[in-house]
Design a protein around this motif. Sequence first.
Motif, PDB file in Angstrom:
ATOM      1  N   ARG A 182       0.840  -1.205   0.000  1.00  0.00           N
ATOM      2  CA  ARG A 182       0.000   0.000   0.000  1.00  0.00           C
ATOM      3  C   ARG A 182       0.872   1.251   0.000  1.00  0.00           C
ATOM      4  NH1 ARG A 182      -5.728   1.133   2.795  1.00  0.00           N
ATOM      5  NH2 ARG A 182      -6.127  -0.402   1.157  1.00  0.00           N
ATOM      6  N   TRP A 183       0.446   2.225  -0.773  1.00  0.00           N
ATOM      7  CA  TRP A 183       1.160   3.502  -0.779  1.00  0.00           C
ATOM      8  C   TRP A 183       0.183   4.583  -1.231  1.00  0.00           C
ATOM      9  CZ3 TRP A 183       2.815   6.619  -5.093  1.00  0.00           C
ATOM     10  CH2 TRP A 183       2.373   6.154  -6.332  1.00  0.00           C
ATOM     11  N   SER A 184       0.593   5.831  -1.134  1.00  0.00           N
ATOM     12  CA  SER A 184      -0.279   6.929  -1.547  1.00  0.00           C
ATOM     13  C   SER A 184       0.556   8.078  -2.095  1.00  0.00           C
ATOM     14  CB  SER A 184      -1.143   7.416  -0.374  1.00  0.00           C
ATOM     15  OG  SER A 184      -0.342   7.939   0.658  1.00  0.00           O
ATOM     16  N   ARG A 185      -0.120   8.960  -2.814  1.00  0.00           N
ATOM     17  CA  ARG A 185       0.518  10.184  -3.301  1.00  0.00           C
ATOM     18  C   ARG A 185      -0.507  11.307  -3.231  1.00  0.00           C
ATOM     19  NH1 ARG A 185       0.804  10.567  -9.947  1.00  0.00           N
ATOM     20  NH2 ARG A 185      -1.435  10.321 -10.312  1.00  0.00           N
ATOM     21  N   ARG A 186      -0.039  12.518  -3.049  1.00  0.00           N
ATOM     22  CA  ARG A 186      -0.890  13.705  -3.025  1.00  0.00           C
ATOM     23  C   ARG A 186      -0.623  14.494  -4.302  1.00  0.00           C
ATOM     24  NH1 ARG A 186      -3.148  15.634   1.509  1.00  0.00           N
ATOM     25  NH2 ARG A 186      -2.568  17.781   1.025  1.00  0.00           N
ATOM     26  N   VAL A 187      -1.680  14.736  -5.066  1.00  0.00           N
ATOM     27  CA  VAL A 187      -1.533  15.399  -6.364  1.00  0.00           C
ATOM     28  C   VAL A 187      -2.638  16.436  -6.534  1.00  0.00           C
ATOM     29  CG1 VAL A 187      -0.434  13.417  -7.479  1.00  0.00           C
ATOM     30  CG2 VAL A 187      -2.934  13.635  -7.533  1.00  0.00           C
ATOM     31  N   PRO A 188      -2.403  17.453  -7.380  1.00  0.00           N
ATOM     32  CA  PRO A 188      -3.476  18.389  -7.700  1.00  0.00           C
ATOM     33  C   PRO A 188      -4.651  17.668  -8.352  1.00  0.00           C
ATOM     34  CG  PRO A 188      -1.345  19.231  -8.439  1.00  0.00           C
ATOM     35  CD  PRO A 188      -1.122  17.809  -8.038  1.00  0.00           C
ATOM     36  N   LEU A 189      -5.840  18.214  -8.162  1.00  0.00           N
ATOM     37  CA  LEU A 189      -7.040  17.614  -8.735  1.00  0.00           C
ATOM     38  C   LEU A 189      -6.919  17.439 -10.241  1.00  0.00           C
ATOM     39  CD1 LEU A 189      -9.932  16.590  -8.554  1.00  0.00           C
ATOM     40  CD2 LEU A 189     -10.718  18.965  -8.464  1.00  0.00           C
ATOM     41  N   ASP A 190      -6.314  18.411 -10.923  1.00  0.00           N
ATOM     42  CA  ASP A 190      -6.152  18.290 -12.376  1.00  0.00           C
ATOM     43  C   ASP A 190      -5.317  17.061 -12.735  1.00  0.00           C
ATOM     44  OD1 ASP A 190      -7.657  20.528 -12.874  1.00  0.00           O
ATOM     45  OD2 ASP A 190      -5.944  21.862 -13.224  1.00  0.00           O
ATOM     46  N   THR A 191      -4.279  16.778 -11.956  1.00  0.00           N
ATOM     47  CA  THR A 191      -3.449  15.598 -12.200  1.00  0.00           C
ATOM     48  C   THR A 191      -4.252  14.328 -11.984  1.00  0.00           C
ATOM     49  OG1 THR A 191      -1.427  16.754 -11.571  1.00  0.00           O
ATOM     50  CG2 THR A 191      -1.383  14.345 -11.450  1.00  0.00           C
ATOM     51  N   HIS A 192      -5.046  14.312 -10.920  1.00  0.00           N
ATOM     52  CA  HIS A 192      -5.882  13.140 -10.637  1.00  0.00           C
ATOM     53  C   HIS A 192      -6.845  12.864 -11.785  1.00  0.00           C
ATOM     54  CE1 HIS A 192      -8.350  10.256  -8.480  1.00  0.00           C
ATOM     55  NE2 HIS A 192      -9.404  10.974  -8.804  1.00  0.00           N
ATOM     56  N   LEU A 193      -7.503  13.911 -12.268  1.00  0.00           N
ATOM     57  CA  LEU A 193      -8.468  13.732 -13.364  1.00  0.00           C
ATOM     58  C   LEU A 193      -7.774  13.328 -14.653  1.00  0.00           C
ATOM     59  CD1 LEU A 193     -10.831  16.751 -12.629  1.00  0.00           C
ATOM     60  CD2 LEU A 193     -11.287  14.320 -12.183  1.00  0.00           C
ATOM     61  N   ALA A 194      -6.592  13.876 -14.896  1.00  0.00           N
ATOM     62  CA  ALA A 194      -5.827  13.489 -16.090  1.00  0.00           C
ATOM     63  C   ALA A 194      -5.352  12.043 -15.986  1.00  0.00           C
ATOM     64  CB  ALA A 194      -4.643  14.428 -16.279  1.00  0.00           C
ATOM     65  N   ASN A 195      -5.038  11.602 -14.777  1.00  0.00           N
ATOM     66  CA  ASN A 195      -4.682  10.208 -14.556  1.00  0.00           C
ATOM     67  C   ASN A 195      -5.866   9.304 -14.904  1.00  0.00           C
ATOM     68  OD1 ASN A 195      -3.784   7.696 -13.532  1.00  0.00           O
ATOM     69  ND2 ASN A 195      -4.317   8.257 -11.434  1.00  0.00           N
ATOM     70  N   ILE A 196      -7.039   9.627 -14.372  1.00  0.00           N
ATOM     71  CA  ILE A 196      -8.240   8.838 -14.673  1.00  0.00           C
ATOM     72  C   ILE A 196      -8.470   8.746 -16.174  1.00  0.00           C
ATOM     73  CG2 ILE A 196     -10.763   8.805 -14.517  1.00  0.00           C
ATOM     74  CD1 ILE A 196     -10.535  10.064 -11.779  1.00  0.00           C
ATOM     75  N   SER A 197      -8.400   9.877 -16.835  1.00  0.00           N
ATOM     76  CA  SER A 197      -8.760   9.914 -18.261  1.00  0.00           C
ATOM     77  C   SER A 197      -7.682   9.339 -19.159  1.00  0.00           C
ATOM     78  CB  SER A 197      -9.094  11.344 -18.690  1.00  0.00           C
ATOM     79  OG  SER A 197      -7.989  12.209 -18.535  1.00  0.00           O
TER      80      SER A 197
END
Length: 265
Positions: free
Chosen positions: A203-218
């Motif tokens: 298990r691990w985690s990262r903190r990213v800007p919302l734009d990065t998160h949405l770009a990751n999803i897409s």
Amino acid sequence: MTTSQSHPPNPARSHAARARSFNAAAAQYAANRPSYPSALLDAVEEEAGRPLTGARVVDVGAGTGIATALLHARGADVVAVEPGEGMAAQFHATLPDVPVVRGNGNALPLADSTADFITYAQAWHWTDTAHSVPEALRVLRPGGALALWWNTSALDVEWIADASARISRFFGIDVATEQSKGTDRTDLADPSGRLRFGRREVRWSRRVPLDTHLANISSHSAFLVTPEDRRTAFLAEERGHLLKVFPDGVVEETYDVLLLVALNS
């Protein structure tokens, strides 16, 4: 009616079309996809019973080089194998000193018994195991290790479970069920039963800007083959949901990396 409830796109687009979709999104993939924790490579070494440092490693389906970069930094002698032109070009721009050859796991462009490790990060499921299993065994040296891993969503985290449910409704599939099939059944990695996998989760985690998160999803193939207007509408709606959870616009993504390692005995 919300975008997540209207005319969900067909998830049964051809496997090949979804695989090819990454080439046009290589820069987006490289910039926004998550990497992996150092503890993952520690686990690979423990399961294999040997260090990556100084080892000859073949990273197959290397994509833009996210995993390759970690293996290279660990001191491995890495050669990457990537079928996609766009992904290979992005790889070369990111890691100009690491060799990348065009090919795929079903027919590795490598000589027999030349690798200490063969690794697949987020890529084994794109192969035909009737071909990729014997190819891995052919290229691995005796005692060499095949290591497969995937970042999977930590569905016990409430906001991630909620987001997964919205994606499930959008595509008309059960994301949690599909994920559990892969994580709970190691026989899916080799239906022939020729390989005996050790299994780990990290298990691990990262903190990213919302734009990065949405770009990751897409950047995932199911979204890449979805019509742009529907994809854009979903992501706009998802932004609103996530701003309620992360009002500062910084998202904490949590992953469980599923690792499978088999030795060439």
